[in-house]
Write a protein that holds these residues in place. Structure first.
Motif, PDB file in Angstrom:
ATOM      1  N   TRP A   1      40.384  44.395  56.054  1.00  0.00           N
ATOM      2  CA  TRP A   1      40.877  43.921  54.880  1.00  0.00           C
ATOM      3  C   TRP A   1      41.017  45.412  53.867  1.00  0.00           C
ATOM      4  O   TRP A   1      39.831  45.885  53.702  1.00  0.00           O
TER       5      TRP A   1
ATOM      6  N   LEU B   1      41.342  43.058  44.081  1.00  0.00           N
ATOM      7  CA  LEU B   1      41.944  41.891  43.493  1.00  0.00           C
ATOM      8  C   LEU B   1      41.081  40.648  43.493  1.00  0.00           C
ATOM      9  O   LEU B   1      40.959  39.953  42.518  1.00  0.00           O
ATOM     10  N   TYR B   2      40.569  40.451  44.655  1.00  0.00           N
ATOM     11  CA  TYR B   2      39.539  39.257  44.745  1.00  0.00           C
ATOM     12  C   TYR B   2      38.531  39.244  43.846  1.00  0.00           C
ATOM     13  O   TYR B   2      38.259  38.312  43.231  1.00  0.00           O
TER      14      TYR B   2
ATOM     15  N   SER C   1      39.691  38.865  40.420  1.00  0.00           N
ATOM     16  CA  SER C   1      40.092  37.457  39.924  1.00  0.00           C
ATOM     17  C   SER C   1      38.903  36.711  39.811  1.00  0.00           C
ATOM     18  O   SER C   1      38.995  35.757  39.084  1.00  0.00           O
ATOM     19  N   THR C   2      37.767  36.723  40.869  1.00  0.00           N
ATOM     20  CA  THR C   2      36.722  35.774  41.009  1.00  0.00           C
ATOM     21  C   THR C   2      35.453  36.227  39.931  1.00  0.00           C
ATOM     22  O   THR C   2      34.789  35.280  39.618  1.00  0.00           O
TER      23      THR C   2
ATOM     24  N   PHE D   1      42.207  33.771  46.705  1.00  0.00           N
ATOM     25  CA  PHE D   1      42.062  34.909  46.029  1.00  0.00           C
ATOM     26  C   PHE D   1      41.481  34.739  44.617  1.00  0.00           C
ATOM     27  O   PHE D   1      40.603  35.494  43.845  1.00  0.00           O
ATOM     28  N   LEU D   2      41.735  33.451  43.849  1.00  0.00           N
ATOM     29  CA  LEU D   2      41.304  33.059  42.500  1.00  0.00           C
ATOM     30  C   LEU D   2      40.095  32.238  42.497  1.00  0.00           C
ATOM     31  O   LEU D   2      39.251  32.299  41.597  1.00  0.00           O
ATOM     32  N   TYR D   3      39.908  31.312  43.416  1.00  0.00           N
ATOM     33  CA  TYR D   3      38.788  30.231  43.347  1.00  0.00           C
ATOM     34  C   TYR D   3      37.770  30.316  44.454  1.00  0.00           C
ATOM     35  O   TYR D   3      38.450  30.342  45.809  1.00  0.00           O
ATOM     36  N   HIS D   4      36.601  30.608  44.312  1.00  0.00           N
ATOM     37  CA  HIS D   4      35.716  30.485  45.667  1.00  0.00           C
ATOM     38  C   HIS D   4      35.047  29.249  45.640  1.00  0.00           C
ATOM     39  O   HIS D   4      34.283  29.021  46.751  1.00  0.00           O
TER      40      HIS D   4
END
Lengths: 385, 540
Positions: free
Chosen positions: A222, A229-230, A233-234, B392-395
């Motif tokens: 990856w 980005l991940y 974003s989180t 990618f936005l919510y885990h």
């Protein structure tokens, strides 16, 4: 050239002398950085020296841990430091440790232990099996296992980053922008029942390739930009930038730790493969440095990456594709860097010169953020303004 | 006939009030109102000092308004109303039959109906062929096992070689190509007035001037994330200020403001929260509980569609450079989705109708009919790619789930059902073909001549809303605009813009395969500059 060939080239017995138009891709004693035991030894020494100097970099917290220089998991040499290890182990008997042979790569000979009896058994077995076990070649390092790694999609991963050093004194190094994360194919479980399942713990592609779930299209790889980005974003921008800055920081510190002992031969350059694990508090840990990172490709994208890596590396080591001249000043223009970016340039840092492209606009590129450098107030650190 | 404005408005209000009455928001408000009253009795002194000593009838209305504002309920209600307005079409005349709301054109309804029959038939025949029931209760031991490996369903590799996706985008395209309006005579002779593309139904789609107006905020004079945040532009010019406004929108918790804001793109770190605000998802304890219930439904019952989902994830996301990491999340979300009966609600405004199945031995008897799967949505090849980018936005799985469900019932269902809606796939195809035919006539003609109809290439991009084709950061910038404009039309514009961008190379190809090769890799494209150039910087 392979490491073996390099050893012969620089060996006293062969008496070979490189001429000015010959350049090689390893430093003569690169193992100061790339052998697990020596790297740890050099970093320990570097920290002590800084402490003696009273450098603010060597500042410790209330638990006696280095605030800025605690980036390698607690490590001991075996059998040499056995007693020290036992002392440490007893402090924290529930911890898991990872045993690695000093001179091997690609995950060979690695195993996990969580009981002292296991290590006793190991030392008995290895002693009886052969007499050479005492030689340094057969030595092991034992490191505290990072048992709270950051998981993404429930899976463990580590980072493979490429770092090019064109000279150690002054230190000049470059970071390759296109590193990647290597994922385990099996869900991570910290439970001790899975200690023997190496697919859970080791991210080496050489190991993972043999798992049933290995995917030949992406190969469990990856890109670092996906990771960025991940995380942004989180988790948000600030912690993400802090993490990447810390990664750059530990790479530079590891290089500074070995630069005084490195034979800075002017014919040499070297591209290292840095292995870094991030824990669930987003702290990066330096696991090891490889002198000959794998340049074979496991997937189509990997092939493109490795091709570009070799190309960009050579463009810096041998500029303009001309006949090499080891006496050149080794500072290529910005346009010639390809996907590399300057990670640290000691000369420029000391002259306090314009550190223009060392930090990109949002600070997300190179360099540790603010306060640290200001705290230290040392001229060498002007890049980290 | 058009309703006059006043009665239209009151109809809309009545409709929304009706909808909100059934929502959890209503019961929460009711509960709080009651609690407030209880507290007031307990602590009369405090009540008196803090509030008006007596409730006056004449000021009651103002007092309530004031209370709603102070307590934050005003915002919550506003957001709920706004969300309803976004999702539901403006109501038809009360006397109009309900299928009018689903799809006003009879031939579209009919086409969708026969398409559904085909899907169901294919599903049923697969059932018979493999002699697998549509659904079965799992034995206790199997339930335990599944519960244990809930977080690693991807490691399990059931034999799926016999399963095949019920349909793939290209099957669906064939159906759309054969759509005809029986009231409209195309004429067999192609002429300049004819549409030379694959879609042969007359629908009103926007032309460039209309698109320019509609997507006004994407214009050259407006700052854009995806353009004005590139490394060459100093952040002081746009990015910093945009970020600051974004943070303010989040503090205000205002859906409408958020929707307007994301038209210029979301800063990466704020995207998850902004999208949740626009979609009015707050992940309350009851939402988490609901998700847990769905999960236990998955544990208890095995559905045939699970195998289809499994197969789809294995064929798509598991092999994707960006999304393979999230494989296990995809199973969790999609298995729960297939059992979620609240998804059925979207069929009131979708041209599709949930398929029915009958309890064994009771075929055709309406009282034994159940919707299958319980959500009424049969996954097709590529379905899991609607979820993948959201990972990618919510885990947190429950939040990821709710966001996906809301995205589906607002947008994605339109990409695989036949309707005349401007965001429906038929209109998107027509918009794409019209844009190309009008603005790149030579290219369009050339590709058509060599048997490479552009829609044959771009159809899959649009059906998947470009998921799996663009790099994730670019995809998220695109989806920002879908949310911002509450419309999927941007997909057709982007598809046309990609052709325009590659026009020079495409003019040189001589076969469909070669054209496909030119457009095989979109992962290096930058979405916003492409859209901007196509819409605003091309002389038309």
């Amino acid at each position: 050239m392979s490491i073996q060939t390099i050893r012969n080239v620089f060996s006293v017995e062969t008496g070979y002398r490189l001429s000015d138009d010959q350049i090689v891709n390893h430093f003569p004693n690169h193992y100061e950085l790339t052998r697990k035991d020596l790297m740890v030894k050099n970093i320990k020494r570097y920290r002590k020296e800084l402490e003696k100097e009273g450098s603010p970099l060597a500042e410790k917290d209330e638990n006696g841990k280095y605030i800025y220089l605690d980036f390698v998991p607690v490590t001991f040499m075996l059998p040499a430091d056995y007693n020290l290890f036992v002392e440490e182990f007893r402090k924290n008997p529930s911890s898991t440790w990872i045993m690695k042979p000093c001179g091997k790569a690609q995950g060979k000979g690695i195993f996990l232990i969580n009981k002292l009896s296991q290590i006793k058994k190991w030392s008995r077995d290895s002693k009886t099996s052969s007499f050479v076990s005492q030689s340094s070649k057969e030595a092991y390092v034992i490191s505290l296992y990072i048992n709270n790694p950051l998981l993404i999609g429930g899976k463990k991963f580590d980072l493979r980053l490429y770092v090019l050093v064109s000279t150690y004194r002054p230190l000049r190094c470059y970071m390759y922008k296109l590193g990647f994360c290597r994922f385990c194919t099996v869900k991570y479980t910290p439970s001790t029942s899975e200690l023997d399942n190496m697919f859970v713990h080791l991210t080496n592609v050489a190991i993972q390739k043999h798992g049933d779930d290995y995917n030949h299209i992406h190969g469990g790889k990856w890109t670092v930009s996906n990771l960025h980005l991940y995380l942004e974003s989180t988790r948000g921008k600030e912690v993400t930038n802090k993490l990447f800055n810390e990664i750059h920081w530990i790479i530079v510190q590891s290089l500074k730790a070995v630069s005084p002992v490195m034979n800075n031969d002017k014919h040499c350059f070297e591209c290292y493969g840095y292995d870094i694990i991030i824990d669930d508090k987003l702290k990066p840990w330096l696991i090891e440095v490889n002198a000959s990172p794998s340049l074979t490709s496991s997937t189509a994208n990997d092939r493109i990456l490795k091709y570009n890596l070799i190309n960009d590396t050579l463009n810096i080591a041998v500029p303009n594709g001309e006949i090499p001249d080891c006496k050149w000043n080794k500072s290529p223009p910005k346009e010639a860097l390809g996907s590399y970016e300057v990670l640290y340039d000691e000369e420029m840092a000391q002259s306090g010169g314009p550190d223009r492209d060392l930090r990109s606009r949002s600070g997300q590129s190179i360099g540790i953020k603010g306060n640290r450098a200001r705290d230290s107030g040392k001229p060498v650190l002007t890049t980290w303004k | 006939m058009m309703l006059d404005q006043d009665s239209g408005l009151s109809l809309a209000i009545a409709h929304i009030v009706q909808r909100l009455k059934g929502s959890s928001l209503h019961s929460q408000l009711e509960r709080q109102a009651r609690n407030g009253l209880d507290e007031s009795f307990e602590d009369v002194g405090k009540w008196v000092s803090l509030h008006k000593p007596e409730i006056k009838l004449e000021s009651l209305k103002e007092d309530i308004k004031e209370f709603l504002k102070e307590s934050g309920w005003e915002k919550k209600l506003q957001n709920a109303v706004y969300s309803e307005l976004n999702v539901f079409p403006s109501p038809c005349h009360p006397a109009a039959p309900p299928e009018q709301m689903k799809e006003p054109l009879a031939y579209m309804r009919k086409a969708q109906g026969s398409w559904e029959k085909r899907i169901l038939k294919s599903l049923n025949s697969m059932c018979t062929e493999l002699s697998i029931p549509l659904a079965r209760k799992r034995p206790i031991s199997e339930q335990k096992e599944l519960l244990n490996k809930w977080n690693e369903m991807g490691t399990d590799e059931p034999d799926l070689s016999l399963f095949r996706p019920v349909y793939a985008p290209k099957d669906f395209l064939e159906v759309l190509m054969n759509l005809r309006n029986p009231n409209y005579e195309n004429g067999d002779q192609p002429s300049s007035r004819n549409h030379l593309g694959l879609i042969q139904v007359p629908l009103k789609v926007k032309d460039i001037p209309e698109l320019k107006e509609y997507f006004g905020e994407l214009g050259l004079n407006t700052g854009q994330l995806g353009i004005d945040d590139s490394a060459q532009v100093p952040p002081e010019l746009f990015e910093n200020e945009h970020l600051r406004i974004g943070q303010k929108v989040l503090t205000e918790q205002d859906s409408a403001a958020a929707q307007q804001y994301v038209r210029q793109g979301c800063p990466t770190a704020l995207r998850a929260e902004l999208w949740a605000l626009i979609l009015n998802i707050s992940n309350q304890p009851e939402d988490i509980l609901y998700y847990e219930q769905l999960k236990s439904n998955v544990i208890q019952h095995d559905l045939l569609v699970d195998s289809l989902i499994y197969k789809d994830v294995k064929l798509t996301a598991s092999n994707d450079d960006y999304y393979f990491v999230f494989e296990d999340y995809l199973y969790q979300v999609l298995f729960c989705f297939s059992r979620d009966t609240s998804v059925l609600e979207h069929f009131t405004y979708s041209s599709a109708t949930p398929p029915k199945s009958y309890i064994r031995g009771k075929l055709g008897m309406e009282e034994y009919a159940v919707f299958y799967p319980p959500s009424g949505v049969i996954p097709f090849h590529g379905f899991s790619m609607y979820v993948a980018p959201l990972c990618f936005l919510y885990h947190e799985p429950s939040k990821l789930y709710q966001i996906f469900r809301e995205m589906y019932v607002r947008f994605f269902f339109r990409l695989h059902s036949i309707s005349s809606h401007p965001s429906g796939i038929v209109s998107l195809c027509l918009l794409f073909e019209t844009l190309l035919q009008t603005h790149l006539p030579q290219l369009f003609y050339h590709l058509r001549e060599i048997g490479a109809q552009p829609l044959r290439i771009s159809f899959k991009w649009m059906v998947r809303a470009f998921s799996g084709y663009l790099a994730t950061d670019q995809l998220l910038l695109l989806w920002d605009r879908i949310l911002g404009y509450n419309s999927l039309e941007i997909l057709a514009v982007l598809a046309a813009a990609v052709f325009a961008f590659r026009a020079v190379n495409l003019m040189e190809v001589t076969s469909l395969a070669a054209a496909e090769a030119v457009l095989a890799d979109l992962s290096t494209l930058k979405v916003m500059p492409l859209l901007q150039i196509f819409l605003f910087a091309t002389v038309t």
